[in-house]
Design an enzyme around this catalytic site. Sequence first.
Site, PDB file in Angstrom:
ATOM      1  N   LYS A  25       0.810  -1.138  -0.026  1.00  0.00           N
ATOM      2  CA  LYS A  25      -0.064  -0.058  -0.097  1.00  0.00           C
ATOM      3  C   LYS A  25       0.965   1.424  -0.007  1.00  0.00           C
ATOM      4  O   LYS A  25       0.703   2.204  -0.628  1.00  0.00           O
ATOM      5  CB  LYS A  25      -0.991  -0.026   1.290  1.00  0.00           C
ATOM      6  N   ASP A  53       9.637  -6.973  -4.942  1.00  0.00           N
ATOM      7  CA  ASP A  53       8.618  -7.223  -3.992  1.00  0.00           C
ATOM      8  C   ASP A  53       8.271  -8.515  -4.323  1.00  0.00           C
ATOM      9  O   ASP A  53       8.857  -9.460  -5.326  1.00  0.00           O
ATOM     10  CB  ASP A  53       7.099  -6.298  -4.124  1.00  0.00           C
ATOM     11  N   PRO A  74       7.823  -4.901   5.422  1.00  0.00           N
ATOM     12  CA  PRO A  74       7.509  -5.091   6.672  1.00  0.00           C
ATOM     13  C   PRO A  74       8.942  -5.588   7.381  1.00  0.00           C
ATOM     14  O   PRO A  74       9.720  -6.357   6.740  1.00  0.00           O
ATOM     15  CB  PRO A  74       6.521  -5.973   6.861  1.00  0.00           C
ATOM     16  N   THR A 132      11.379   4.715   5.893  1.00  0.00           N
ATOM     17  CA  THR A 132      10.095   5.120   6.784  1.00  0.00           C
ATOM     18  C   THR A 132       9.561   3.843   7.140  1.00  0.00           C
ATOM     19  O   THR A 132       8.298   3.879   7.672  1.00  0.00           O
ATOM     20  CB  THR A 132       9.166   6.029   5.944  1.00  0.00           C
ATOM     21  N   SER A 133      10.169   2.765   7.131  1.00  0.00           N
ATOM     22  CA  SER A 133       9.280   1.348   7.365  1.00  0.00           C
ATOM     23  C   SER A 133       9.737   0.575   8.609  1.00  0.00           C
ATOM     24  O   SER A 133       8.857   1.022   9.726  1.00  0.00           O
ATOM     25  CB  SER A 133       9.829   0.452   6.271  1.00  0.00           C
ATOM     26  N   ARG A 134      10.719   0.195   8.872  1.00  0.00           N
ATOM     27  CA  ARG A 134      11.010   0.004  10.485  1.00  0.00           C
ATOM     28  C   ARG A 134      12.793  -0.089  10.417  1.00  0.00           C
ATOM     29  O   ARG A 134      13.278  -0.610   9.464  1.00  0.00           O
ATOM     30  CB  ARG A 134      10.572  -1.560  10.488  1.00  0.00           C
ATOM     31  N   ASP A 158      13.048   7.681   9.357  1.00  0.00           N
ATOM     32  CA  ASP A 158      11.999   8.065  10.106  1.00  0.00           C
ATOM     33  C   ASP A 158      11.762   7.106  11.288  1.00  0.00           C
ATOM     34  O   ASP A 158      10.871   7.076  12.269  1.00  0.00           O
ATOM     35  CB  ASP A 158      10.375   8.249   9.418  1.00  0.00           C
ATOM     36  N   GLU A 212      14.919   2.605  18.319  1.00  0.00           N
ATOM     37  CA  GLU A 212      14.181   3.797  18.749  1.00  0.00           C
ATOM     38  C   GLU A 212      13.343   3.419  20.028  1.00  0.00           C
ATOM     39  O   GLU A 212      12.650   4.769  20.665  1.00  0.00           O
ATOM     40  CB  GLU A 212      13.217   4.078  17.279  1.00  0.00           C
ATOM     41  N   HIS A 232       9.653   8.838  13.843  1.00  0.00           N
ATOM     42  CA  HIS A 232       8.537   7.970  13.696  1.00  0.00           C
ATOM     43  C   HIS A 232       7.143   8.796  13.329  1.00  0.00           C
ATOM     44  O   HIS A 232       6.179   8.523  14.110  1.00  0.00           O
ATOM     45  CB  HIS A 232       8.414   6.837  14.506  1.00  0.00           C
TER      46      HIS A 232
END
Length: 330
Positions: A153, A173, A206, A232-234, A258, A263, A295
């Site tokens: 998404k 992907d 993910p 900006t994912s993990r 991010d 974190e 985040h």
Amino acid sequence: MNVAVFSSHAFELPFLERANQGRHTLRLLEPRLSEQTAMLARDCQAVSIFVTDRASRATLEILHQQGVQYLTLRSAGFNHVDLEAARALGFRMARVPAYSPYSIAEHTVALMLALNRKLVRAHNRVRELNFSLNGLMGFDMHGKTVGVIGTGKIGAAVVRILHGFGCRILAQDLYEDPGLKADCQVTYTDCDTLCRESDIITLHVPLTPETHYLINQQRIANMKQGVMLINTSRGALVNTAAVIAGLKSRKIGYFGMDVYEEEEGLFFEDHSEDILMDDKIARLMTFNNVLITSHQAFLTDTALTNIAETTVYNLDCFEKGVECENEILI
Ligand code: NAI
């Protein structure tokens, strides 16, 4: 129903209260869920948790002993819950599968543009009446190759924005998206080719055992000189030590993050009175080609409205005993 809402932040409270309309009794708790704080859910049938909460086996056992039966996650990802323990203890779980992929995608592109056009540096300079342009050179996004790892998404929303900029898109992907191929001329390839050929690389998969440290020393070595890397994912998708080495050698020309692998206990909190004990993030902050946000990619009013409304909907479904499409089948 009594619901313990762990890690409740000031920024989300009005959204939760508006969505709830007094239907459930929300116990708004500032602390993160842990073994030490799980007792705060006493007398609650459900708990609501955020990405910073840790639902480990020991924590879930304490919740279970207190009669908690339901976990509803104010997030899409669920890598912070011990699923095996949750299953064994008979918990039911639901999440917010999609609250606004645009919020994260747009922040991702904001990081790209701010790094490229050196906006933070330019802003600070102008405030000091230094109107010189030296050292502020950027590049045209148009015509550059962007590698998008993960075209779910959020990745798909990033692709569509960058296609509008006139970028060439490489993607990787497990599944190809025919719509992106048709509409945005996306070329799917393997991760190594993507890393070798891209001017900008952005991560949208993910965090799983397969994707842990996806960006490592060897992959960085194969990247273009001066590549821009955005995460900006993990946090643990990248080996931070390897990124620092890549920044020192100038292999990585720009790094926007991010999320950070360490974190927990740092992001989302005000540590302005403390001594920073984390040497890796301290080193990252010394580079003028690194941009860090804590985040906040999801932090838009649309996303927060959707998170709050879906959370309350999940609680309603559980209370009424009706099927819920957001349930995580464990
Ligand atoms: P999604 O489930 O729609 O897309 C993930 C994509 O990754 C899927 O297309 C999947 O096939 C692909 N994928 C999974 N494992 C893979 C592998 N080993 N190799 C290649 N591709 C793989 O998820 P969505 O909504 O796009 O979110 C992506 C990630 O963004 C989340 O997992 C989460 O970590 C992160 N996120 C960050 C936020 C922030 O505020 N910074 C907020 C929300 C999500």
